[in-house]
Design a protein around this motif. Structure first.
Motif, short mmCIF file in Angstrom:
data_model
loop_
_atom_site.label_atom_id
_atom_site.label_comp_id
_atom_site.label_asym_id
_atom_site.label_seq_id
_atom_site.Cartn_x
_atom_site.Cartn_y
_atom_site.Cartn_z
N ALA A 337 53.98 27.55 29.15
CA ALA A 337 54.64 26.67 28.17
C ALA A 337 54.24 27.04 26.75
N ALA A 338 53.06 27.59 26.60
CA ALA A 338 52.58 27.97 25.27
C ALA A 338 53.15 29.31 24.80
N ASN A 339 53.72 30.06 25.74
CA ASN A 339 54.23 31.39 25.39
C ASN A 339 55.54 31.68 26.11
N PRO A 340 56.57 30.86 25.86
CA PRO A 340 57.84 31.05 26.57
C PRO A 340 58.62 32.23 26.00
N PRO A 341 59.68 32.68 26.69
CA PRO A 341 60.54 33.73 26.13
C PRO A 341 61.11 33.28 24.78
N GLN A 342 61.14 34.20 23.84
CA GLN A 342 61.58 33.88 22.48
C GLN A 342 62.89 34.61 22.16
N PRO A 343 63.85 33.93 21.52
CA PRO A 343 65.06 34.63 21.09
C PRO A 343 64.72 35.63 19.98
N TYR A 344 65.48 36.71 19.94
CA TYR A 344 65.24 37.74 18.92
C TYR A 344 66.57 38.21 18.35
N HIS A 345 66.58 38.46 17.06
CA HIS A 345 67.74 39.09 16.45
C HIS A 345 67.28 39.80 15.18
N HIS A 346 67.99 40.85 14.85
CA HIS A 346 67.77 41.57 13.60
C HIS A 346 69.12 42.07 13.11
N GLU A 347 69.26 42.16 11.81
CA GLU A 347 70.54 42.58 11.22
C GLU A 347 71.03 43.91 11.79
N GLY A 348 70.09 44.78 12.18
CA GLY A 348 70.50 46.08 12.72
C GLY A 348 71.40 45.98 13.93
N PHE A 349 71.23 44.90 14.73
CA PHE A 349 72.08 44.72 15.90
C PHE A 349 73.51 44.32 15.52
N ASN A 350 73.75 44.00 14.25
CA ASN A 350 75.11 43.70 13.80
C ASN A 350 75.91 44.96 13.50
N TYR A 351 75.23 46.11 13.56
CA TYR A 351 75.88 47.38 13.23
C TYR A 351 75.49 48.43 14.28
N MET A 352 75.48 48.04 15.54
CA MET A 352 75.00 48.90 16.60
C MET A 352 75.78 50.21 16.69
N TYR A 353 77.11 50.10 16.69
CA TYR A 353 77.90 51.31 16.87
C TYR A 353 77.78 52.23 15.66
N ARG A 354 77.83 51.68 14.46
CA ARG A 354 77.78 52.51 13.26
C ARG A 354 76.43 53.22 13.14
N LEU A 355 75.37 52.56 13.50
CA LEU A 355 74.06 53.22 13.47
C LEU A 355 74.01 54.37 14.48
N TRP A 356 74.53 54.12 15.69
CA TRP A 356 74.54 55.19 16.69
C TRP A 356 75.39 56.37 16.21
N LEU A 357 76.55 56.08 15.64
CA LEU A 357 77.44 57.15 15.19
C LEU A 357 76.75 57.98 14.10
N TYR A 358 76.06 57.32 13.20
CA TYR A 358 75.35 58.05 12.14
C TYR A 358 74.35 59.02 12.74
N TRP A 359 73.51 58.51 13.66
CA TRP A 359 72.48 59.37 14.23
C TRP A 359 73.05 60.38 15.21
N MET A 360 74.18 60.06 15.81
CA MET A 360 74.85 61.05 16.67
C MET A 360 75.26 62.27 15.86
N ALA A 416 72.13 53.62 6.47
CA ALA A 416 71.87 53.76 7.91
C ALA A 416 70.39 54.02 8.18
N GLU A 417 69.77 54.86 7.40
CA GLU A 417 68.37 55.21 7.65
C GLU A 417 67.44 54.06 7.31
N LYS A 418 67.74 53.33 6.25
CA LYS A 418 66.91 52.18 5.91
C LYS A 418 67.03 51.08 6.95
N LEU A 419 68.29 50.79 7.37
CA LEU A 419 68.48 49.74 8.36
C LEU A 419 67.85 50.10 9.70
N THR A 420 67.95 51.37 10.08
CA THR A 420 67.32 51.82 11.33
C THR A 420 65.81 51.64 11.25
#
Length: 522
Positions: A337-360, A416-420
C-alpha cells in the motif's frame, strides 16, 4: 480548451477507425480460414525450446524425430499462412541424425554447457543470412539472390547446437507492420487469416502460434519482434540495443556503430527468452544481466494508459481494460500500500512516431538506395506515378516511406534530440535498476489486412522503445470478444533485461501465457 479539443479529436478518430474496420470486415470476414489442429502424436511441439533440448539430451526424444515433426507441421499450416518461403529440410534432417549419433555416444560436460539447444531446429526471417538460402529482403530486384555465408546470429545459434530449418516471409525492406512483398506475397494471421500477423517478423510469429517452430530468430528496429508477437498472442523480447551482433542481417556488416536495431526472439514460453538472447548476444551477453535474480515484490511499477500522440489512433477500451487488469493484479498481489503502481507520462510520448522517424533517418544505412538494390537513388514522385500506372514492382507502403523521407518536411534535429534526451533522463531516473514501466502495445488488436495504409503510425507504442534503446518484453494477456490476442509491454532501463523477463514470467503464470491459434487433437 486544449483537453476539450483533444477529447473531441479522439472521439472523431475513434469513429473513423470503427468505420474503417467495418468496411474492411465486409471483405475479410469471408476470407477467414481455419488452422489445422496439431496431431496428438506431436504434442511435444507445445514444449519450450529449453524443454525440447533437455529431452533430446536425455534421450527422451530424438533430434531427427523433432525435426521431422516440425517439417510436417510446417507443411500442414503453411498453405494457410504463407509463412515459410525457402527451406533446407534434407540438410536439417542430416544434421539432426548427426546430433543423435553424438548423443548416443555420450555427451561431455563441456558439450552440454556449450550447446544449450542441441538438436532443436529454428526458423528465421529471410533477411537473416543463412548460407545457400534466399536473401531477397522482399525486393523483386533481388528475387534470385542467395546468401553466401551465415549471419553472426546463425553462426552463434549453430554453435549452441540449434539446426537452421527454414527462412520466412517479411515486408519489403522490413520496415512495415504487415508481412507482404512482391516476391512471396502476404502472410496471414493464424488467429484470423483475414488479419495481419504484424511485421516485420509476422511469419515467425504465425509459425510460433501454430506449433510450427520451436525457435524463432527475429530482428527489431521499430517493433518488428513485438508487433507480431502481440498480434499473434506470443511473447517477444527486444533486448537492450547494441548488445547483439548484426553482421549478416539486413545489409549490416556488424561494425556500423550505435543503432536502434537489435536481434531477439518470439516464443511461446518466457523461459526460452533469456537463454536464447544470451546466445545471440555472444560476448556481450553479460551486459544484459540476464542471470540476475529478481524478486518482483522488490520492484517498483509505473504504467502508462495512453499517449497523446495525435498521429496515433486512440486506445480502445479493451486494451485499456487489459492495462487496468494487470495494474490491479500487481497492486493486489505484488506491491504494498505504501508503494503501489504509479502512473507515468512524459511529453516525449506525445510524439512517439516523429521521434522514431527522426532516429530512423540516423540509422547507418541509406534506405532510399536499398529501394533499387543499391543501383540508383529513386525519386519518390516518379515511383508513385509508376505505381499508379501499374508499372512498379514495389509495394505501395515502400513508396509511402520514400514520400515521407523525400517530400514531407524534415524533423528539426534540435527539437527531436532534446526531447529524446529529456524523455530518457526522466524515465530512466525513475526506473533505475529496480523498476519497470508497463506500456500499451497498440491502439487495437490485430487489424485487417491493408488497413495500416490508412493508419500507418499505429505501431508507435512499439517503436518508441527502440528510440529509448531499452529492453522490452511483449506479454500476451488473454483475448478480446472476437478471440484476438491482447497484451502489454514491460519496459526497463537499458541493461535491465532480467526485470522485463521476471515480470513477464509472473504475468505468464497469472494470465495464462501464449494464446495459441489452434488446439492439440485429443
Amino acid at each position: 480548451m486544449c483537453k476539450v479539443l483533444r477529447a473531441i479529436f479522439s472521439y472523431v478518430r475513434l469513429f473513423i477507425d470503427y468505420v474503417i474496420d467495418f468496411f474492411f470486415s465486409l471483405y475479410w470476414e469471408g476470407k477467414k480460414k481455419p488452422i489445422p489442429d496439431l496431431q496428438k502424436k506431436y504434442a511435444y511441439l507445445a514444449d519450450s525450446a529449453c524443454t525440447l533440448a533437455r529431452k533430446i539430451k536425455n534421450k527422451e526424444l530424438k533430434s531427427e524425430e523433432l525435426v521431422r515433426a516440425v517439417i510436417e507441421r510446417i507443411k500442414e499450416v503453411n498453405p494457410v499462412l504463407n509463412a515459410v518461403v525457402c527451406n533446407r529440410y534434407e540438410e536439417a534432417l542430416a544434421e539432426a541424425r548427426e546430433v543423435d549419433r553424438l548423443i548416443a555416444g555420450g555427451l561431455s560436460p563441456k558439450v552440454e554447457e556449450e550447446k544449450p539447444f542441441l538438436g532443436v531446429p529454428f526458423t528465421t526471417k529471410e533477411s537473416q543470412a543463412v548460407k545457400g538460402m534466399n536473401l531477397t529482403m522482399g525486393l523483386w530486384a533481388r528475387r534470385n539472390e542467395r546468401a553466401d555465408e551465415d549471419s553472426e546470429a546463425v553462426v552463434l545459434l549453430k554453435k549452441a547446437g540449434a539446426i537452421p530449418l527454414a527462412c520466412t516471409n517479411l515486408p519489403e525492406l522490413l520496415i512495415w507492420p504487415e508481412t507482404r512483398n512482391p516476391v512471396y506475397g502476404t502472410t496471414n494471421n493464424p488467429h484470423h487469416t483475414g488479419r495481419s500477423p504484424g511485421g516485420s517478423s509476422g511469419a515467425e510469429a504465425a509459425l510460433m502460434a501454430t506449433y510450427a517452430t520451436p525457435i524463432s530468430l527475429c530482428s527489431d528496429i521499430g517493433g518488428s519482434i513485438r508487433i507480431p508477437a502481440f498480434f499473434c498472442g506470443m511473447f517477444g523480447h527486444h533486448p537492450t540495443a547494441d548488445t547483439t551482433n548484426l553482421r549478416g542481417v539486413f545489409y549490416r556488416k556488424g561494425d556500423e556503430g550505435p543503432s536502434m536495431f537489435a536481434l531477439g526472439f518470439i516464443t511461446k514460453h518466457v523461459e526460452d527468452l533469456a537463454p536464447l538472447t544470451k546466445v545471440v548476444a555472444g560476448d556481450k551477453a553479460g551486459l544484459l544481466n540476464l542471470d540476475r535474480k529478481v524478486d518482483i515484490k522488490n520492484l517498483k511499477y509505473y504504467y502508462m494508459e495512453t499517449s497523446y500522440d495525435c498521429q496515433v489512433s486512440p486506445i480502445r477500451s479493451e486494451l485499456k481494460a487489459v492495462m487496468q487488469r494487470v495494474v490491479s493484479k500487481i497492486r493486489r498481489d505484488v506491491t504494498t500500500a505504501a508503494n503501489p503502481p504509479q502512473p507515468y507520462h512524459h511529453e516525449g510520448f506525445n510524439y512517439m512516431y516523429r521521434l522514431w522517424l527522426y532516429w530512423m533517418n540516423k540509422e547507418p544505412h541509406n534506405y532510399s538506395s536499398m529501394y533499387n538494390n543499391g543501383k540508383s537513388e529513386p525519386n519518390a514522385i516518379v515511383e508513385l506515378i509508376k505505381k499508379m500506372l501499374f508499372m512498379s514492382r514495389h509495394c505501395f507502403f515502400t513508396i509511402m516511406q520514400l514520400l515521407e523521407s523525400q517530400v514531407l518536411p524534415s524533423i528539426k534535429a534540435d527539437w527531436a534530440e532534446k526531447l529524446t534526451k529529456d524523455l530518457k533522463d526522466d524515465l530512466f531516473s525513475k526506473l533505475g535498476n529496480d523498476s519497470v514501466l508497463l506500456l500499451p502495445c497498440s491502439p487495437y488488436a490485430t487489424p485487417y489486412h491493408y488497413t495500416f495504409y490508412l493508419r500507418p503510425y499505429n505501431s508507435a507504442y512499439f517503436s518508441i522503445v527502440n528510440v529509448l534503446k531499452s529492453p522490452a518484453t511483449q506479454v500476451p494477456i488473454g483475448v478480446n470478444k472476437k478471440g484476438l490476442p491482447l497484451g502489454i509491454q514491460v519496459v526497463a532501463a537499458p541493461h535491465n533485461d532480467a526485470l522485463c523477463l521476471a515480470v513477464a514470467k509472473y504475468l505468464e503464470r497469472e494470465f495464462g501465457g501464449a494464446v495459441m491459434a489452434c488446439r492439440i487433437r485429443q
